[in-house]
Design a protein around this motif. Structure first.
Motif, PDB file in Angstrom:
ATOM      1  N   LEU A 250       0.661  -0.687   0.303  1.00 14.55           N
ATOM      2  CA  LEU A 250      -0.295  -0.096  -0.133  1.00 14.55           C
ATOM      3  C   LEU A 250       0.953   1.454  -0.145  1.00 14.55           C
ATOM      4  CD1 LEU A 250      -2.990  -0.822   2.406  1.00 14.55           C
ATOM      5  CD2 LEU A 250      -2.643  -0.443  -0.141  1.00 14.55           C
ATOM      6  N   GLY A 251       1.923   1.411   0.584  1.00 14.05           N
ATOM      7  CA  GLY A 251       2.791   2.277   0.796  1.00 14.05           C
ATOM      8  C   GLY A 251       2.915   2.729  -0.843  1.00 14.05           C
ATOM      9  N   TRP A 252       3.374   1.498  -1.467  1.00  9.33           N
ATOM     10  CA  TRP A 252       3.311   2.431  -3.090  1.00  9.33           C
ATOM     11  C   TRP A 252       2.645   2.914  -3.862  1.00  9.33           C
ATOM     12  CZ3 TRP A 252       4.533  -3.280  -5.103  1.00  9.33           C
ATOM     13  CH2 TRP A 252       5.807  -4.309  -4.366  1.00  9.33           C
ATOM     14  N   TYR A 253       1.916   3.137  -3.151  1.00  2.00           N
ATOM     15  CA  TYR A 253       0.124   3.966  -4.085  1.00  2.00           C
ATOM     16  C   TYR A 253      -0.133   5.346  -2.651  1.00  2.00           C
ATOM     17  CZ  TYR A 253       0.485  -0.154  -6.584  1.00  2.00           C
ATOM     18  OH  TYR A 253       1.281  -1.164  -6.957  1.00  2.00           O
ATOM     19  N   ARG A 254       0.067   4.815  -1.836  1.00  2.00           N
ATOM     20  CA  ARG A 254      -0.009   6.112  -0.492  1.00  2.00           C
ATOM     21  C   ARG A 254       0.811   7.316  -0.933  1.00  2.00           C
ATOM     22  NH1 ARG A 254       0.653   1.659   3.880  1.00  2.00           N
ATOM     23  NH2 ARG A 254      -2.158   1.713   4.636  1.00  2.00           N
ATOM     24  N   SER A 255       2.375   7.022  -1.352  1.00  2.00           N
ATOM     25  CA  SER A 255       3.211   7.831  -2.033  1.00  2.00           C
ATOM     26  C   SER A 255       2.677   8.277  -2.557  1.00  2.00           C
ATOM     27  CB  SER A 255       4.756   7.103  -2.515  1.00  2.00           C
ATOM     28  OG  SER A 255       4.405   5.871  -3.384  1.00  2.00           O
ATOM     29  N   TYR A 256       2.253   8.271  -3.951  1.00  2.00           N
ATOM     30  CA  TYR A 256       2.083   8.715  -5.001  1.00  2.00           C
ATOM     31  C   TYR A 256       0.653   9.822  -4.504  1.00  2.00           C
ATOM     32  CZ  TYR A 256      -1.490  10.343  -8.766  1.00  2.00           C
ATOM     33  OH  TYR A 256      -2.207  10.461  -9.064  1.00  2.00           O
ATOM     34  N   TYR A 257      -0.672   9.663  -3.977  1.00  2.00           N
ATOM     35  CA  TYR A 257      -0.939  10.633  -3.226  1.00  2.00           C
ATOM     36  C   TYR A 257      -0.843  11.327  -2.312  1.00  2.00           C
ATOM     37  CZ  TYR A 257      -6.140  10.982  -2.850  1.00  2.00           C
ATOM     38  OH  TYR A 257      -7.887  11.465  -2.235  1.00  2.00           O
ATOM     39  N   LEU A 258       0.083  10.896  -1.339  1.00  2.00           N
ATOM     40  CA  LEU A 258       1.010  12.196  -0.627  1.00  2.00           C
ATOM     41  C   LEU A 258       1.844  13.241  -2.109  1.00  2.00           C
ATOM     42  CD1 LEU A 258       1.451  10.383   1.950  1.00  2.00           C
ATOM     43  CD2 LEU A 258      -0.277  12.608   2.350  1.00  2.00           C
ATOM     44  N   LEU A 259       1.780  12.930  -2.439  1.00  2.00           N
ATOM     45  CA  LEU A 259       3.171  13.110  -3.697  1.00  2.00           C
ATOM     46  C   LEU A 259       1.860  14.245  -4.879  1.00  2.00           C
ATOM     47  CD1 LEU A 259       5.712  14.006  -5.384  1.00  2.00           C
ATOM     48  CD2 LEU A 259       5.303  11.947  -6.456  1.00  2.00           C
ATOM     49  N   VAL A 260       0.567  13.828  -5.177  1.00  2.00           N
ATOM     50  CA  VAL A 260       0.439  15.263  -5.578  1.00  2.00           C
ATOM     51  C   VAL A 260      -0.349  15.921  -4.439  1.00  2.00           C
ATOM     52  CG1 VAL A 260      -2.492  14.996  -5.716  1.00  2.00           C
ATOM     53  CG2 VAL A 260      -1.267  12.980  -6.728  1.00  2.00           C
ATOM     54  N   HIS A 261      -0.522  15.769  -3.281  1.00  2.00           N
ATOM     55  CA  HIS A 261      -0.765  16.691  -2.708  1.00  2.00           C
ATOM     56  C   HIS A 261       0.143  17.929  -1.316  1.00  2.00           C
ATOM     57  CE1 HIS A 261      -4.857  14.307  -1.690  1.00  2.00           C
ATOM     58  NE2 HIS A 261      -4.866  15.464  -1.294  1.00  2.00           N
ATOM     59  N   LEU A 262       1.727  17.466  -2.021  1.00  2.00           N
ATOM     60  CA  LEU A 262       2.864  18.255  -2.296  1.00  2.00           C
ATOM     61  C   LEU A 262       3.029  18.882  -2.994  1.00  2.00           C
ATOM     62  CD1 LEU A 262       5.542  18.566  -0.654  1.00  2.00           C
ATOM     63  CD2 LEU A 262       6.287  17.082  -2.902  1.00  2.00           C
ATOM     64  N   VAL A 263       2.520  18.445  -4.785  1.00  2.00           N
ATOM     65  CA  VAL A 263       2.175  19.614  -5.674  1.00  2.00           C
ATOM     66  C   VAL A 263       1.163  19.902  -5.554  1.00  2.00           C
ATOM     67  CG1 VAL A 263       1.630  19.175  -7.899  1.00  2.00           C
ATOM     68  CG2 VAL A 263       3.550  17.473  -6.897  1.00  2.00           C
ATOM     69  N   LEU A 264       0.596  19.654  -5.048  1.00  2.00           N
ATOM     70  CA  LEU A 264      -0.947  20.682  -5.155  1.00  2.00           C
ATOM     71  C   LEU A 264      -0.825  22.143  -4.306  1.00  2.00           C
ATOM     72  CD1 LEU A 264      -3.992  18.634  -6.833  1.00  2.00           C
ATOM     73  CD2 LEU A 264      -3.103  20.400  -7.535  1.00  2.00           C
ATOM     74  N   PHE A 265      -0.513  21.355  -3.245  1.00  2.00           N
ATOM     75  CA  PHE A 265      -0.742  22.342  -1.953  1.00  2.00           C
ATOM     76  C   PHE A 265       0.384  22.328  -1.666  1.00  2.00           C
ATOM     77  CE2 PHE A 265      -4.559  19.361  -2.408  1.00  2.00           C
ATOM     78  CZ  PHE A 265      -5.564  20.333  -3.246  1.00  2.00           C
ATOM     79  N   GLY A 266       1.440  21.683  -1.891  1.00  2.00           N
ATOM     80  CA  GLY A 266       2.910  22.034  -0.841  1.00  2.00           C
ATOM     81  C   GLY A 266       3.648  21.756   0.338  1.00  2.00           C
ATOM     82  N   GLU A 267       4.480  21.772   1.045  1.00  2.00           N
ATOM     83  CA  GLU A 267       5.138  21.368   2.017  1.00  2.00           C
ATOM     84  C   GLU A 267       4.810  20.186   3.315  1.00  2.00           C
ATOM     85  OE1 GLU A 267       8.484  19.552   2.502  1.00  2.00           O
ATOM     86  OE2 GLU A 267       8.540  20.520   0.436  1.00  2.00           O
ATOM     87  N   THR A 268       3.426  21.176   3.283  1.00  2.00           N
ATOM     88  CA  THR A 268       2.701  20.639   4.509  1.00  2.00           C
ATOM     89  C   THR A 268       2.963  19.326   4.231  1.00  2.00           C
ATOM     90  OG1 THR A 268       0.695  22.962   3.630  1.00  2.00           O
ATOM     91  CG2 THR A 268       0.165  21.278   5.250  1.00  2.00           C
ATOM     92  N   TYR A 269       2.343  18.122   3.394  1.00  2.00           N
ATOM     93  CA  TYR A 269       2.817  17.813   2.797  1.00  2.00           C
ATOM     94  C   TYR A 269       3.532  16.651   3.111  1.00  2.00           C
ATOM     95  CZ  TYR A 269      -2.449  18.309   2.819  1.00  2.00           C
ATOM     96  OH  TYR A 269      -3.771  18.209   2.837  1.00  2.00           O
ATOM     97  N   GLY A 270       4.730  17.559   2.458  1.00  2.00           N
ATOM     98  CA  GLY A 270       6.065  17.148   2.704  1.00  2.00           C
ATOM     99  C   GLY A 270       6.430  16.123   4.206  1.00  2.00           C
TER     100      GLY A 270
END
Length: 280
Positions: A250-270
């Motif tokens: 599941l971590g393989w795909y959680r990383s994608y979703y959090l990367l989407v949020h990093l790109v859209l909303f910033g380092e808060t999701y880093g």
């Protein structure tokens, strides 16, 4: 909030709109409740994005409706360059997460022989390249992860540590799927808790970003921000049991979703992304 004029509203294919008010509907669209006095509708507007913006969502709702409850599309189109989508209003209720899980499992039992979709979606903030691929790892790494990594670099939200852990993770993905067959399933594509609801006791899927992929992708997204109970996963497994060892993947795909949020909303999701990548 975008200002809807009476002239703009008069051009809608729903006649005699006499009431409209902004409602919450996520962070991507302007959302409204509109009414002609007899019927109530949910309308989303994308200023300046044109009709094409909602064509992908309409197609997604149509595909999901083969096995799931989805909002009924009344109309979608374009007025003065603004895209709009009108759906029948759903009065929210309580409902069973067990039934929601069963419904998603039935969606995932809709299969194709390749991964992808018959069209790209490139008018959103995150372009989705959906060219058909015979290998899941090719589709996921080349058409989902790598484009996002490039966007993160452009926004200066990438670093050496993330790069190293991501490279290790991609190596794991490629090695694992070289010997593990995957059947392409119809996916919701953005299944966080804001994208399901209950109406008249029935579960509904809303706001899809569909493609045919590994069903573990949808399951992983449900675990990122919570909102899905154990009953949901029990319901899912009662119809279409997940394969052994899924927790490790599941971590393989959680990383994608959090990367989407990093790109859209910033380092808060880093930090959350780094936490998911850390084991790799």
């Amino acid at each position: 909030m975008y200002h809807l004029t009476s002239d703009w509203l008069a051009q809608l294919p729903v006649a005699n709109i006499n009431h409209f008010e902004p409602v919450s509907g996520g962070d991507i669209n302007e959302s409204y409740a509109i009414s002609d006095g007899t019927h109530k509708y949910f309308m989303k507007v994308q200023p300046g994005r044109g009709k094409q913006f909602f064509a992908h969502e309409v197609e997604g709702l149509k595909l999901l409706s083969q096995a799931a409850n989805t909002p009924e599309v009344v109309a979608f189109g374009e007025i003065n360059g603004d895209g709009y989508l009108i759906l029948k209003w759903l009065d929210q209720s309580s409902g069973s997460q067990f039934e929601l899980g069963q419904m998603l499992a039935r969606v995932h039992q809709i299969h194709r022989d390749q991964f992808g979709l018959d069209h790209d979606f490139t008018v959103g903030k995150i372009p989705k390249h959906n060219q058909w691929q015979s290998k899941w790892q090719t589709f996921y790494v080349e058409q989902r992860l790598k484009p996002l990594i490039e966007l993160a670099k452009q926004k200066q939200r990438w670093n050496k540590n993330r790069s190293q852990h991501m490279s290790n993770m991609i190596e794991q993905i490629n090695e694992y799927y070289a010997n593990q067959p995957v059947t392409p399933s119809l996916l919701h594509g953005d299944l966080w808790s804001g994208n399901f609801t209950f109406s008249n006791g029935k579960p509904y899927l809303i706001d899809p970003d569909v493609f045919f992929g590994n069903r573990e992708f949808d399951i992983a997204v449900t675990t990122v921000f919570g909102g899905f109970s154990q009953e949901f996963y029990s319901g899912y497994n009662s119809i279409y049991p997940l394969k052994k060892g899924v927790e490790k993947r599941l971590g393989w795909y959680r990383s994608y979703y959090l990367l989407v949020h990093l790109v859209l909303f910033g380092e808060t999701y880093g930090p959350a992304l780094d936490n998911v990548l850390e084991p790799f």
